[in-house]
Design an enzyme around this catalytic site. Structure first.
Site, PDB file in Angstrom:
ATOM      1  N   HIS A 184       0.834  -1.205   0.000  1.00 42.94           N
ATOM      2  CA  HIS A 184       0.000   0.000   0.000  1.00 42.94           C
ATOM      3  C   HIS A 184       0.869   1.256   0.000  1.00 42.94           C
ATOM      4  CE1 HIS A 184      -3.637   2.351   1.210  1.00 42.94           C
ATOM      5  NE2 HIS A 184      -2.705   3.147   1.717  1.00 42.94           N
ATOM      6  N   GLU A 185       1.866   1.282   0.876  1.00 37.56           N
ATOM      7  CA  GLU A 185       2.739   2.461   0.966  1.00 37.56           C
ATOM      8  C   GLU A 185       3.611   2.592  -0.282  1.00 37.56           C
ATOM      9  OE1 GLU A 185       2.019   4.610   3.164  1.00 37.56           O
ATOM     10  OE2 GLU A 185       0.721   3.232   4.246  1.00 37.56           O
ATOM     11  N   HIS A 233       1.787   4.531  -2.930  1.00 38.54           N
ATOM     12  CA  HIS A 233       1.960   5.976  -2.750  1.00 38.54           C
ATOM     13  C   HIS A 233       3.328   6.412  -3.286  1.00 38.54           C
ATOM     14  CE1 HIS A 233      -1.600   6.680  -0.316  1.00 38.54           C
ATOM     15  NE2 HIS A 233      -1.243   5.741   0.556  1.00 38.54           N
TER      16      HIS A 233
END
Length: 151
Positions: free
Chosen positions: A67-68, A71
């Site tokens: 998920h990170e 980003h």
């Protein structure tokens, strides 16, 4: 898991799932309370909550890392890296990353409802942290009067 092992894990996941290198730092931040991790825009580093590894295991941590990294890679490519952006949602699906992480039980900032109101018309319950002036406010569903039950 040590910081070096975490760094290596993030680099491996970045190469396997995204086909791109992770050139910045990944570290644990025990001060994180309500989130699994965060991507720092100014330094491009990733901070992860060590409690998620302790409570939920390596699979949950790998999901948070993916998920990170979504980003991270979208920001560096100057694409939409916010949760609301279509680019972000599409990349999450492509790499099978979760949109949200599991909640830590007994997190410190859990909302404590002190006041309970019930609509006299439809019976809808309203839990509030702050007191509501029942002479000024009515039910949003049926415009019925509110009656204070608890608090």
């Amino acid at each position: 898991m040590t910081e070096q092992e975490l760094q290596q894990l993030v680099e491996d996941i970045s190469l396997k799932s995204f086909g791109m290198k992770f050139r910045h730092k990944a570290r644990f931040n025990p001060r994180l309370r309500t989130t699994g991790g965060r991507y720092l825009l100014h330094s491009h580093d990733i901070e992860l909550n060590p409690k998620h590894l302790e409570l939920f295991g390596l699979d949950e941590l790998i999901g948070i890392i993916k998920h990170e990294l979504c980003h991270y890679h979208l920001h560096l490519q100057k694409k939409g890296y916010h949760h609301r952006d279509a680019d972000f949602k599409l990349l999450l699906k492509e790499v099978d990353a979760p949109r949200y992480c599991a909640k830590i039980p007994h997190a410190q900032n859990s909302v404590k409802t002190r006041h309970l109101y019930v609509c006299t018309g439809c019976g809808t319950r309203f839990e509030r942290k702050r007191e509501v002036d029942t002479s000024r406010y009515v039910c949003g569903k049926c415009n019925g009067r509110l009656k204070k039950i608890k608090g």
